[in-house]
Design an enzyme around this catalytic site. Sequence first.
Site, PDB file in Angstrom:
ATOM      1  N   THR A   1      25.424  37.501  54.275  1.00  0.00           N
ATOM      2  CA  THR A   1      24.960  36.935  55.540  1.00  0.00           C
ATOM      3  C   THR A   1      23.611  37.504  55.971  1.00  0.00           C
ATOM      4  OG1 THR A   1      26.229  38.610  56.711  1.00  0.00           O
ATOM      5  CG2 THR A   1      27.280  36.471  56.407  1.00  0.00           C
ATOM      6  N   GLY A   2      23.125  38.530  55.270  1.00  0.00           N
ATOM      7  CA  GLY A   2      21.812  39.102  55.593  1.00  0.00           C
ATOM      8  C   GLY A   2      20.694  38.143  55.222  1.00  0.00           C
ATOM      9  N   LYS A   3      19.479  38.458  55.661  1.00  0.00           N
ATOM     10  CA  LYS A   3      18.345  37.560  55.440  1.00  0.00           C
ATOM     11  C   LYS A   3      18.108  37.330  53.939  1.00  0.00           C
ATOM     12  CE  LYS A   3      13.441  37.507  56.409  1.00  0.00           C
ATOM     13  NZ  LYS A   3      12.444  38.568  56.405  1.00  0.00           N
ATOM     14  N   GLN A   4      18.024  38.428  53.183  1.00  0.00           N
ATOM     15  CA  GLN A   4      17.745  38.295  51.745  1.00  0.00           C
ATOM     16  C   GLN A   4      18.968  37.789  50.991  1.00  0.00           C
ATOM     17  OE1 GLN A   4      14.845  38.286  50.769  1.00  0.00           O
ATOM     18  NE2 GLN A   4      13.774  39.381  52.405  1.00  0.00           N
TER      19      GLN A   4
ATOM     20  N   THR B   1      19.434  47.264  45.596  1.00  0.00           N
ATOM     21  CA  THR B   1      18.960  48.217  46.601  1.00  0.00           C
ATOM     22  C   THR B   1      18.048  49.292  46.021  1.00  0.00           C
ATOM     23  OG1 THR B   1      21.159  47.906  47.526  1.00  0.00           O
ATOM     24  CG2 THR B   1      19.773  49.618  48.531  1.00  0.00           C
ATOM     25  N   GLU B   2      16.919  49.525  46.720  1.00  0.00           N
ATOM     26  CA  GLU B   2      16.002  50.599  46.352  1.00  0.00           C
ATOM     27  C   GLU B   2      16.167  51.738  47.361  1.00  0.00           C
ATOM     28  OE1 GLU B   2      11.865  49.419  46.361  1.00  0.00           O
ATOM     29  OE2 GLU B   2      11.234  51.238  45.327  1.00  0.00           O
TER      30      GLU B   2
ATOM     31  N   GLU C   1       8.171  51.716  31.001  1.00  0.00           N
ATOM     32  CA  GLU C   1       7.276  52.390  31.948  1.00  0.00           C
ATOM     33  C   GLU C   1       7.273  53.869  31.614  1.00  0.00           C
ATOM     34  OE1 GLU C   1       8.427  51.900  36.079  1.00  0.00           O
ATOM     35  OE2 GLU C   1       8.207  49.731  35.904  1.00  0.00           O
TER      36      GLU C   1
ATOM     37  N   HIS D   1       9.842  72.089  37.756  1.00  0.00           N
ATOM     38  CA  HIS D   1       9.913  72.917  36.545  1.00  0.00           C
ATOM     39  C   HIS D   1      11.196  72.670  35.780  1.00  0.00           C
ATOM     40  CE1 HIS D   1       6.915  76.456  36.861  1.00  0.00           C
ATOM     41  NE2 HIS D   1       6.329  75.277  36.953  1.00  0.00           N
TER      42      HIS D   1
END
Lengths: 375, 290
Positions: free
Chosen positions: B15-18, B95-96, B210, B247
């Site tokens: 239901t969230g925007k994204q 999720t980030e 990466e 280290h």
Amino acid sequence: MNLEEYAAKQSVLVPAGVPTPRGVVCRSAEQASDAVAKIGPSVIKAQVPTGKRGKSGGIKMADNAEQGAAAAHAILGMTIGGSRVERVLVEERCPIERELYAAVLIDVSSRSPLVLFSTEGGMDIEEVAEQKPDAIRRHVVDVKHGFDTSDAAALLSGLDLGPATDALGDVLVRLYRAFCENDAELVEINPLAILRGGKVVALDCKFVLDDASTFRQPELAKVASPPKMTDLEQRGAAHGLRFIQLDGNVGVLANGAGLTMTTMDVINHFGGKPANFLEIGGEAYTKAEVALDLVLSNPGVKSLVVNFCGAFARTDVMAEGVVMAWESLKPKIPAFFSIHGTGEDEAVKLVRERLGIEPYDFMEDAVKAAVEAAK
Amino acid sequence: MIYRRGQKVLVQGITGKQGSFWAARMMELGTDVVAGVNPKRAGEAHNGVPIFRSAVEATRQTPCDISVIFIPPTMAKEAIIDAIDAGIGTIVVLTEHIPSHDVLEIFAHARGSKSRIVGPNTAGIVTPGDGFVGIMPGHNPNIFMPGNIGVISRSGSLGTLMCLNLTRAGLGQSAFIGIGGDPIIGTTTRDALEALDRDERTSAVVLVGEIGGAMEEEAAEYARGMKKSVVSFIAGRSSPPDKKMGHAGAIVTGGRGGYASKRAALENAGVRVADTPAEIATFLSQARVA
């Protein structure tokens, strides 16, 4: 975020019950003089968020108040590893019998906390790993089980640590608890000393706070060293943008860390030098206007590459931000665009109609042109 | 970790925007979204999708093969553990910035469970022609086209560019696997490479890596024994050295993580490494002719 030694000791080790030497943080030679008068023979240590303080002359001995003032006077204002020394820690000098090493950190390969212990304290752990790998003991922690006294005893068994073994085990258990309670990426004691008489004391401490946890560790975040940033980088951070100023002349504006790094790599590949790293990924894609302003404020910039490949980020929203910023700033440098992905048609149309610039089909061609223009 | 038509998807945070926006895009492309989670709106429907109190509750009513997590970082741990407890086979975590200690707890829960975690911080998985799960432009035919090239990427934006370049060269994709940009992730480059090696629709693999960590080196060890051709691009060759490495952190990766080490490991394993993204399509066409 890194904590300096004094902050790591005060805010992490002391509350966890890990023994540390008596010490006072001083900002002037007078304060250091008073501290030595009270404590007795001391070690005066520069407080900077970096290692190698000893080799840079940032650690000195003082037997009396006069020597304490002289040592603090010499150390305060030094620059070590790019940081100016604003504070020294005056700490009682301990009769060291043996120097050891202990740490707890997040181990990426096991996706677990890792407890490390070594009998070779006082030197860099990487050097120990290379020269005496057998001197390092490791324990991968199952977070559901934790790390208790018997785990510590098993880790230390057979190391011939004498009567201090139990006290060392206790330090390891407390260190693991401190690691968990403080959202540490790393908590390291080097050296962890056994003193004459058998007492165990943490002589130094390094603490790295997990960046994603600062919201629930506000007290630690407050005492952490602010990351070293240029004025422009600070401006970026204030807007929630990760901006890194570099010494090249081709400005970079791209979405997503991977695409931004790649744009920099391709600039290098064609013989140019990037002027910055700036990612407007995730929700930050709406900040293209601020972002472009940052890139253009960098004095070395002679040309600009705008490279968008929208997935989550909408290229039409980003392009609109860029066009608005461009129109208000009226920069005198040429810009080269490559735009693909979500919202591509609208984005290309905007750039074409409002800026009179035709985007390139391949980012390689946009970059090549920008490198040429910056020469 | 390869999406197949008919696999049933649960959207946590629908239901969230994204969550709402991307669930609609997924369904447009034929992804079978069968349920959503929002504890405050259980019993309602959102865009025709029934909402449940939890993943455990949802799977009791309707079986789910995949759950996708559209939950903010502070609440992600509970949502993911809920999905693990529900026994969902694949959990795609978009999720980030989830706190690292929460991530450790999540993986401790996942160990020994039925769930594989993809991410955190992934843009998702796409199978052109079948559907997608996540926040990738899977519905954009200029970028994704059905075919037989498997693509693995830590980055969503760079992965999108790679698929776009392949599509422009007439090379369709059998699967895109976004593994995520975080240091600790559930599905590694090597895990994804093994899955694409086993996948009968895939005939060649593009490995987009990466700097940082040792995943590309580990994947290179596996690539050495593969019959399918593997080509690669590694981002970050010109990035300033990562100062975040402590280290003690350097010791556990054994000093690996830089560009040179990754490129050497891949090239020693017979993987061609491109200098620019556009070279990838050329490498694949040459491998096909050879």
